[in-house]
Design a protein around this motif. Structure first.
Motif, PDB file in Angstrom:
ATOM      1  N   PHE A  47      44.269  33.573  34.193  1.00 40.32           N
ATOM      2  CA  PHE A  47      45.129  32.821  35.114  1.00 40.32           C
ATOM      3  C   PHE A  47      44.830  31.325  35.048  1.00 40.32           C
ATOM      4  CE2 PHE A  47      46.125  36.949  36.944  1.00 40.32           C
ATOM      5  CZ  PHE A  47      47.475  36.794  37.223  1.00 40.32           C
ATOM      6  N   ARG A  48      43.581  30.959  34.871  1.00 38.96           N
ATOM      7  CA  ARG A  48      43.241  29.534  34.738  1.00 38.96           C
ATOM      8  C   ARG A  48      43.856  28.930  33.475  1.00 38.96           C
ATOM      9  NH1 ARG A  48      37.694  30.757  36.596  1.00 38.96           N
ATOM     10  NH2 ARG A  48      37.657  30.208  38.781  1.00 38.96           N
ATOM     11  N   ARG A  49      43.803  29.690  32.367  1.00 36.07           N
ATOM     12  CA  ARG A  49      44.409  29.202  31.120  1.00 36.07           C
ATOM     13  C   ARG A  49      45.908  28.988  31.302  1.00 36.07           C
ATOM     14  NH1 ARG A  49      41.012  32.722  28.587  1.00 36.07           N
ATOM     15  NH2 ARG A  49      42.613  34.314  28.361  1.00 36.07           N
ATOM     16  N   ILE A  50      46.560  29.909  31.974  1.00 35.57           N
ATOM     17  CA  ILE A  50      47.995  29.768  32.221  1.00 35.57           C
ATOM     18  C   ILE A  50      48.256  28.510  33.049  1.00 35.57           C
ATOM     19  CG2 ILE A  50      49.994  30.778  33.404  1.00 35.57           C
ATOM     20  CD1 ILE A  50      48.785  33.559  32.692  1.00 35.57           C
ATOM     21  N   HIS A  63      53.455  27.520  39.663  1.00 32.25           N
ATOM     22  CA  HIS A  63      52.121  27.034  39.308  1.00 32.25           C
ATOM     23  C   HIS A  63      51.164  27.223  40.486  1.00 32.25           C
ATOM     24  CE1 HIS A  63      48.929  24.169  38.275  1.00 32.25           C
ATOM     25  NE2 HIS A  63      49.233  24.483  37.027  1.00 32.25           N
ATOM     26  N   SER A  64      51.623  26.924  41.687  1.00 32.18           N
ATOM     27  CA  SER A  64      50.805  27.087  42.892  1.00 32.18           C
ATOM     28  C   SER A  64      50.423  28.550  43.100  1.00 32.18           C
ATOM     29  CB  SER A  64      51.567  26.555  44.104  1.00 32.18           C
ATOM     30  OG  SER A  64      50.862  26.804  45.281  1.00 32.18           O
ATOM     31  N   ALA A  65      51.370  29.467  42.871  1.00 30.68           N
ATOM     32  CA  ALA A  65      51.091  30.900  43.025  1.00 30.68           C
ATOM     33  C   ALA A  65      50.056  31.362  41.997  1.00 30.68           C
ATOM     34  CB  ALA A  65      52.384  31.709  42.896  1.00 30.68           C
ATOM     35  N   LEU A  66      50.166  30.880  40.775  1.00 30.84           N
ATOM     36  CA  LEU A  66      49.206  31.233  39.728  1.00 30.84           C
ATOM     37  C   LEU A  66      47.814  30.691  40.043  1.00 30.84           C
ATOM     38  CD1 LEU A  66      51.522  30.513  36.681  1.00 30.84           C
ATOM     39  CD2 LEU A  66      50.597  32.764  37.282  1.00 30.84           C
ATOM     40  N   THR A  67      47.763  29.458  40.522  1.00 37.73           N
ATOM     41  CA  THR A  67      46.488  28.844  40.892  1.00 37.73           C
ATOM     42  C   THR A  67      45.848  29.588  42.053  1.00 37.73           C
ATOM     43  OG1 THR A  67      47.289  26.695  40.144  1.00 37.73           O
ATOM     44  CG2 THR A  67      45.407  26.681  41.628  1.00 37.73           C
ATOM     45  N   ASP A  68      46.663  29.986  43.021  1.00 36.90           N
ATOM     46  CA  ASP A  68      46.161  30.733  44.180  1.00 36.90           C
ATOM     47  C   ASP A  68      45.503  32.033  43.732  1.00 36.90           C
ATOM     48  OD1 ASP A  68      45.731  31.279  46.942  1.00 36.90           O
ATOM     49  OD2 ASP A  68      47.561  32.500  46.991  1.00 36.90           O
ATOM     50  N   ILE A  69      46.107  32.719  42.793  1.00 36.26           N
ATOM     51  CA  ILE A  69      45.530  33.980  42.298  1.00 36.26           C
ATOM     52  C   ILE A  69      44.192  33.718  41.613  1.00 36.26           C
ATOM     53  CG2 ILE A  69      45.805  35.795  40.558  1.00 36.26           C
ATOM     54  CD1 ILE A  69      48.761  35.880  41.399  1.00 36.26           C
ATOM     55  N   ALA A  70      44.122  32.693  40.778  1.00 36.23           N
ATOM     56  CA  ALA A  70      42.853  32.368  40.113  1.00 36.23           C
ATOM     57  C   ALA A  70      41.775  32.073  41.149  1.00 36.23           C
ATOM     58  CB  ALA A  70      43.039  31.177  39.175  1.00 36.23           C
ATOM     59  N   ASP A  71      42.140  31.355  42.205  1.00 29.70           N
ATOM     60  CA  ASP A  71      41.176  31.039  43.264  1.00 29.70           C
ATOM     61  C   ASP A  71      40.726  32.289  44.015  1.00 29.70           C
ATOM     62  OD1 ASP A  71      41.279  28.362  42.638  1.00 29.70           O
ATOM     63  OD2 ASP A  71      42.620  27.824  44.290  1.00 29.70           O
ATOM     64  N   VAL A  72      41.671  33.136  44.387  1.00 24.52           N
ATOM     65  CA  VAL A  72      41.313  34.358  45.122  1.00 24.52           C
ATOM     66  C   VAL A  72      40.440  35.256  44.257  1.00 24.52           C
ATOM     67  CG1 VAL A  72      42.214  36.474  46.190  1.00 24.52           C
ATOM     68  CG2 VAL A  72      43.353  34.296  46.609  1.00 24.52           C
ATOM     69  N   LEU A  73      40.796  35.393  42.984  1.00 22.36           N
ATOM     70  CA  LEU A  73      40.014  36.245  42.093  1.00 22.36           C
ATOM     71  C   LEU A  73      38.542  35.851  42.092  1.00 22.36           C
ATOM     72  CD1 LEU A  73      42.472  36.616  39.091  1.00 22.36           C
ATOM     73  CD2 LEU A  73      41.530  38.500  40.441  1.00 22.36           C
TER      74      LEU A  73
END
Length: 132
Positions: A47-50, A63-73
Motif C-alpha cells: 500500500f505504501r508503494r501504491i 490516495h487518502s483511502a490508500l494511505t489510511d489503510i497503510a497507516d492502520v495496517l
C-alpha cells in the motif's frame, strides 16, 4: 492515470479483503498470529508503494483511502506481547478499524468501476442453525 491507479490498487484491496476474512472471529486462531504479522507487514509495504506514485489532485480521496489503510495496517497492529486473554479482543478491534478503512477504499474504487467484494459479517445464526 486516474484509472491506472484504481486498477493497480485492486489486487492489494482484494488481498486486504482476504486478510479481513481471516481475521473474522470465526476464522481467527492465535496460532497463526506470527504469519498474520508477516503478511500484514508485506501488505503495508504494498500500500505504501501504491501511495508513492505521483498524486493527481483528482485522486486525492483515493490516495487518502490508500494511505489510511497503510497507516492502520502498521500503526494499529496489536502489540505482540499482549497477555493471551487479550489477544482475541485486540485483533477484533484491529479488524474493525481495518474494515472501516477497507470499506472507504472500496467505495472510492467502485466509483471508478473497479469491483471489490463487500465485507459481510459472519452470520452466526445461520451457521449454527439446526436442520430438522
Amino acid at each position: 492515470m486516474e484509472t491506472c491507479l484504481a486498477i493497480q490498487s485492486q489486487p492489494a484491496a482484494l488481498e486486504l479483503h482476504r486478510l479481513l476474512r481471516d481475521l473474522d472471529p470465526s476464522q481467527f486462531r492465535v496460532e497463526i498470529e506470527a504469519a498474520l504479522r508477516t503478511r500484514i507487514a508485506e501488505m503495508a509495504c504494498t500500500f505504501r508503494r501504491i501511495c508513492e506514485r505521483p498524486q493527481n489532485p483528482e485522486l486525492e480521496e483515493l490516495h487518502s483511502a490508500l494511505t489510511d489503510i497503510a497507516d492502520v495496517l502498521c500503526k494499529e497492529l496489536p502489540a505482540p506481547e499482549l497477555p493471551t486473554e487479550n489477544v482475541r479482543e485486540a485483533w477484533g478491534t484491529y479488524r474493525k478499524r481495518l474494515g472501516v478503512a477497507y470499506e472507504r477504499l472500496s467505495l472510492r474504487l467502485r466509483a471508478r468501476q473497479v469491483a471489490l467484494p463487500s465485507l459481510r459479517p459472519t452470520n452466526y445464526a445461520r451457521s449454527w442453525s439446526v436442520v430438522d
